[in-house]
Design a protein around this motif. Sequence first.
Motif, PDB file in Angstrom:
ATOM      1  N   ALA A 147      11.188   3.008   3.379  1.00 31.78           N
ATOM      2  CA  ALA A 147      12.251   3.964   4.019  1.00 31.78           C
ATOM      3  C   ALA A 147      11.599   4.534   5.514  1.00 31.78           C
ATOM      4  CB  ALA A 147      12.489   5.024   3.281  1.00 31.78           C
ATOM      5  N   GLY A 206       7.367   4.079   0.602  1.00 35.62           N
ATOM      6  CA  GLY A 206       6.685   3.191   1.606  1.00 35.62           C
ATOM      7  C   GLY A 206       5.159   3.485   1.490  1.00 35.62           C
ATOM      8  N   ARG A 207       4.521   3.057   2.366  1.00 33.88           N
ATOM      9  CA  ARG A 207       3.025   3.370   2.261  1.00 33.88           C
ATOM     10  C   ARG A 207       2.828   4.457   3.306  1.00 33.88           C
ATOM     11  NH1 ARG A 207       1.307  -2.426   3.745  1.00 33.88           N
ATOM     12  NH2 ARG A 207       3.233  -2.078   5.206  1.00 33.88           N
ATOM     13  N   ARG A 208       3.372   4.551   4.548  1.00 30.50           N
ATOM     14  CA  ARG A 208       3.251   5.729   5.547  1.00 30.50           C
ATOM     15  C   ARG A 208       3.746   6.987   5.347  1.00 30.50           C
ATOM     16  NH1 ARG A 208       4.759   1.819  10.720  1.00 30.50           N
ATOM     17  NH2 ARG A 208       6.276   1.194   8.814  1.00 30.50           N
ATOM     18  N   PHE A 211       3.611   4.645  -2.157  1.00 32.87           N
ATOM     19  CA  PHE A 211       2.935   3.359  -2.845  1.00 32.87           C
ATOM     20  C   PHE A 211       3.253   2.234  -1.998  1.00 32.87           C
ATOM     21  CE2 PHE A 211       7.137   3.806  -4.844  1.00 32.87           C
ATOM     22  CZ  PHE A 211       7.572   2.688  -4.827  1.00 32.87           C
ATOM     23  N   ASP A 212       2.278   1.340  -2.490  1.00 35.48           N
ATOM     24  CA  ASP A 212       2.191  -0.153  -2.016  1.00 35.48           C
ATOM     25  C   ASP A 212       2.926  -0.972  -2.890  1.00 35.48           C
ATOM     26  OD1 ASP A 212       1.722  -2.636  -1.195  1.00 35.48           O
ATOM     27  OD2 ASP A 212      -0.312  -1.811  -0.228  1.00 35.48           O
ATOM     28  N   ARG A 261       3.148  -3.910  -3.579  1.00 35.57           N
ATOM     29  CA  ARG A 261       2.214  -5.199  -4.195  1.00 35.57           C
ATOM     30  C   ARG A 261       1.288  -4.728  -5.174  1.00 35.57           C
ATOM     31  NH1 ARG A 261      -0.926  -6.546   1.467  1.00 35.57           N
ATOM     32  NH2 ARG A 261      -0.888  -4.197   1.220  1.00 35.57           N
ATOM     33  N   GLY A 280       9.863  -5.244   3.000  1.00 32.68           N
ATOM     34  CA  GLY A 280       9.467  -6.592   2.958  1.00 32.68           C
ATOM     35  C   GLY A 280       8.915  -6.724   4.768  1.00 32.68           C
ATOM     36  N   LEU A 281       8.399  -7.976   4.601  1.00 27.22           N
ATOM     37  CA  LEU A 281       7.829  -8.186   6.272  1.00 27.22           C
ATOM     38  C   LEU A 281       7.556  -9.789   6.148  1.00 27.22           C
ATOM     39  CD1 LEU A 281       4.095  -7.439   5.957  1.00 27.22           C
ATOM     40  CD2 LEU A 281       5.333  -8.044   4.077  1.00 27.22           C
ATOM     41  N   THR A 323       4.664  -9.180  -1.344  1.00 26.74           N
ATOM     42  CA  THR A 323       5.452  -7.905  -1.024  1.00 26.74           C
ATOM     43  C   THR A 323       6.795  -8.092  -1.110  1.00 26.74           C
ATOM     44  OG1 THR A 323       3.875  -7.516   0.847  1.00 26.74           O
ATOM     45  CG2 THR A 323       6.272  -6.201   0.912  1.00 26.74           C
ATOM     46  N   PRO A 371      20.501 -10.068   6.389  1.00 23.31           N
ATOM     47  CA  PRO A 371      20.550  -9.918   7.935  1.00 23.31           C
ATOM     48  C   PRO A 371      20.222 -11.218   8.502  1.00 23.31           C
ATOM     49  CG  PRO A 371      19.503  -8.025   6.853  1.00 23.31           C
ATOM     50  CD  PRO A 371      19.570  -9.059   5.905  1.00 23.31           C
ATOM     51  N   GLY A 372      20.754 -11.334   9.805  1.00 17.62           N
ATOM     52  CA  GLY A 372      19.882 -12.128  10.961  1.00 17.62           C
ATOM     53  C   GLY A 372      19.272 -11.321  11.675  1.00 17.62           C
ATOM     54  N   ALA A 373      19.057 -11.324  12.789  1.00 12.55           N
ATOM     55  CA  ALA A 373      18.205 -10.805  13.726  1.00 12.55           C
ATOM     56  C   ALA A 373      18.438  -9.317  13.879  1.00 12.55           C
ATOM     57  CB  ALA A 373      17.931 -11.359  15.145  1.00 12.55           C
ATOM     58  N   THR A 422      14.113  -4.035  14.770  1.00 13.25           N
ATOM     59  CA  THR A 422      13.313  -3.029  13.963  1.00 13.25           C
ATOM     60  C   THR A 422      11.698  -3.039  14.358  1.00 13.25           C
ATOM     61  OG1 THR A 422      12.915  -4.433  12.273  1.00 13.25           O
ATOM     62  CG2 THR A 422      14.677  -3.227  12.152  1.00 13.25           C
TER      63      THR A 422
HETATM   64  P1  NDP Z   1      10.341  -2.945   9.302  1.00 11.16           P
HETATM   65  O1  NDP Z   1       8.865  -3.674   9.665  1.00 11.16           O
HETATM   66  O2  NDP Z   1      10.941  -2.052  10.411  1.00 11.16           O
HETATM   67  O3  NDP Z   1      10.410  -2.064   7.890  1.00 11.16           O
HETATM   68  C1  NDP Z   1       9.678  -2.563   6.932  1.00 11.16           C
HETATM   69  C2  NDP Z   1       9.649  -1.532   5.855  1.00 11.16           C
HETATM   70  O4  NDP Z   1       9.041  -2.111   4.758  1.00 11.16           O
HETATM   71  C3  NDP Z   1       8.721  -0.563   6.270  1.00 11.16           C
HETATM   72  O5  NDP Z   1       9.394   0.677   5.914  1.00 11.16           O
HETATM   73  C4  NDP Z   1       7.402  -0.543   5.494  1.00 11.16           C
HETATM   74  O6  NDP Z   1       6.696   0.517   5.180  1.00 11.16           O
HETATM   75  C5  NDP Z   1       7.935  -1.371   4.109  1.00 11.16           C
HETATM   76  N1  NDP Z   1       6.653  -2.295   3.676  1.00 11.16           N
HETATM   77  C6  NDP Z   1       6.201  -3.218   4.191  1.00 11.16           C
HETATM   78  N2  NDP Z   1       5.431  -3.548   3.320  1.00 11.16           N
HETATM   79  C7  NDP Z   1       5.297  -2.628   2.229  1.00 11.16           C
HETATM   80  C8  NDP Z   1       4.322  -2.537   1.206  1.00 11.16           C
HETATM   81  N3  NDP Z   1       3.418  -3.340   0.711  1.00 11.16           N
HETATM   82  N4  NDP Z   1       4.609  -1.492   0.361  1.00 11.16           N
HETATM   83  C9  NDP Z   1       5.681  -0.601   0.527  1.00 11.16           C
HETATM   84  N5  NDP Z   1       6.458  -0.769   1.613  1.00 11.16           N
HETATM   85  C10 NDP Z   1       6.044  -1.626   2.376  1.00 11.16           C
HETATM   86  O7  NDP Z   1      11.297  -3.951   9.323  1.00 11.16           O
HETATM   87  P2  NDP Z   1      12.850  -4.304   8.789  1.00 11.16           P
HETATM   88  O8  NDP Z   1      13.221  -2.908   8.780  1.00 11.16           O
HETATM   89  O9  NDP Z   1      13.494  -5.317   9.686  1.00 11.16           O
HETATM   90  O10 NDP Z   1      12.778  -5.029   7.405  1.00 11.16           O
HETATM   91  C11 NDP Z   1      13.400  -4.263   6.139  1.00 11.16           C
HETATM   92  C12 NDP Z   1      13.742  -5.523   5.314  1.00 11.16           C
HETATM   93  O11 NDP Z   1      14.574  -6.089   5.830  1.00 11.16           O
HETATM   94  C13 NDP Z   1      12.510  -6.622   4.992  1.00 11.16           C
HETATM   95  O12 NDP Z   1      12.574  -7.054   3.653  1.00 11.16           O
HETATM   96  C14 NDP Z   1      12.647  -7.777   6.029  1.00 11.16           C
HETATM   97  O13 NDP Z   1      12.246  -9.061   5.587  1.00 11.16           O
HETATM   98  C15 NDP Z   1      14.311  -7.590   6.038  1.00 11.16           C
HETATM   99  N6  NDP Z   1      15.036  -8.339   7.082  1.00 11.16           N
HETATM  100  C16 NDP Z   1      14.726  -8.159   8.508  1.00 11.16           C
HETATM  101  C17 NDP Z   1      15.325  -8.617   9.393  1.00 11.16           C
HETATM  102  C18 NDP Z   1      15.126  -8.269  10.834  1.00 11.16           C
HETATM  103  O14 NDP Z   1      15.466  -9.187  11.692  1.00 11.16           O
HETATM  104  N7  NDP Z   1      14.424  -6.930  11.007  1.00 11.16           N
HETATM  105  C19 NDP Z   1      16.529  -9.603   9.307  1.00 11.16           C
HETATM  106  C20 NDP Z   1      16.319 -10.140   7.821  1.00 11.16           C
HETATM  107  C21 NDP Z   1      15.644  -9.588   6.854  1.00 11.16           C
HETATM  108  P3  NDP Z   1       5.265   0.929   5.098  1.00 11.16           P
HETATM  109  O15 NDP Z   1       4.533   0.335   6.244  1.00 11.16           O
HETATM  110  O16 NDP Z   1       5.297   2.297   5.238  1.00 11.16           O
HETATM  111  O17 NDP Z   1       4.737   0.609   3.766  1.00 11.16           O
END
Ligand code: NDP
Length: 250
Positions: A8, A31-33, A57-58, A60, A87-88, A109, A181-183, A186
Motif C-alpha cells: 500500500a 508494505g516495507r516502507r 513486513f516483507d 518474502r 509485487g515487482l 515476492t 493490468p497492462g502498463a 507507478t
Molecule cells: P509500485 O512499485 O508502485 O508498488 C509496489 C508495491 O509492492 C509497493 O508498495 C511495495 O512496497 C510493495 N512491495 C514490493 N516488494 C515487497 C515486499 N518484498 N514486501 C512487501 N511489499 C512489497 O508498483 P505497482 O503499484 O505498479 O505494482 C503493484 C502490483 O501491480 C505488482 O504486483 C505489479 O506486478 C502489478 N502490476 C503493475 C503494472 C504496472 O504497469 N505498473 C502492470 C501489471 C501488474 P514497499 O517497497 O514499501 O515494500
Amino acid sequence: MTILITGASSGIGGACARRFAREGWRLILTGRRADRLEELAEELALEHQTESLVLVFDVRDRQETAQALETLPQEWMDIDVLVNNAGLALGLQPVQDGEVDDWETMIDTNIKGLLYVTRALSPGMVARGCGHIINIGSVAGREVYPNGAVYSATKHAVDALTKGMRMDLLRHGIKVTQIAPGAAETEFSAVRFKWDMEMAAGVYKGYEPLKGEDIAEVCHYVTTLPPHVNINDLLIMPLAQAGALVWHKR
Ligand code: NDP
Ligand code: 8X3
C-alpha cells in the motif's frame, strides 16, 4: 468493512487504499516502507476519518508475514477483502544474461509472498464463510515478452494460483478475483530499472498509461457486486495498448 492491501506504500496499492477510504472502509496497510504507510494512514485519517492499521513486513519473509498477520489485534481480525498487490519486476534481460538474485526476488515476492499472505488470512475467511481475495496479476500473466521471462512466469503463476484458489475456496463462499493490468504509471518501472528514472520514464512516453487510480476503481467495483456474483478475471489496458507488445504510440 475491512480491507487489507499488500504493497500500500505506492502505486496501485496506495490508490486502492485511497479509493476504499473514500467509501468509509477500515484499512490494513502493509508494505516495507513504514514512513510511507504512516503518512498514508495520516492522510486518510485527516481526509476521510479512516481507521488504519499499519503493518510493516516483507512478504518474502515467511515467519515475519505469518507473525504480522496471525497476531492481528482482535478488532482487526475480520478481513472482508484482501488485495494481494505487493509485487515487482526487476531487470529486463534475456535469461542467458539474467541476474539470478533478481529472479529470486521476483519469485519470492510475487509468488511465495502472495501465498504466505493468503495462507495466513484465508482460514479466517473460511471460518466466517465469507471474504474476497483480489490478486493483482498482469498482462505479463497472459503473454510472455522478450527479456521478461521470469517476471512473466511469476504473473502466470498468479493467474494459476487465482484459478486454483477460486476452486478451493468455492465451497466456503469466498470470492476470488484476478485483476490483470497492462502498463500503469507507478514506481513499477523505476523499481524494474533500479531507479534509473530516465529508463523508467521512457516506458510511459508517447501514450497515456493507466494510473493506479484506474486499477483501484476496478478493485472497488468488483467488491460492490451482489453476494452471488464473482468476477473471476479482468484484463485492463491503456487504450494505446492491445497486448504486451502491441502499441499505438505517438
Ligand atoms: P509500485 O512499485 O508502485 O508498488 C509496489 C508495491 O509492492 C509497493 O508498495 C511495495 O512496497 C510493495 N512491495 C514490493 N516488494 C515487497 C515486499 N518484498 N514486501 C512487501 N511489499 C512489497 O508498483 P505497482 O503499484 O505498479 O505494482 C503493484 C502490483 O501491480 C505488482 O504486483 C505489479 O506486478 C502489478 N502490476 C503493475 C503494472 C504496472 O504497469 N505498473 C502492470 C501489471 C501488474 P514497499 O517497497 O514499501 O515494500
Ligand atoms: C507490468 C506490465 O508489460 O511491464 O506487469 O509486464 S509489463
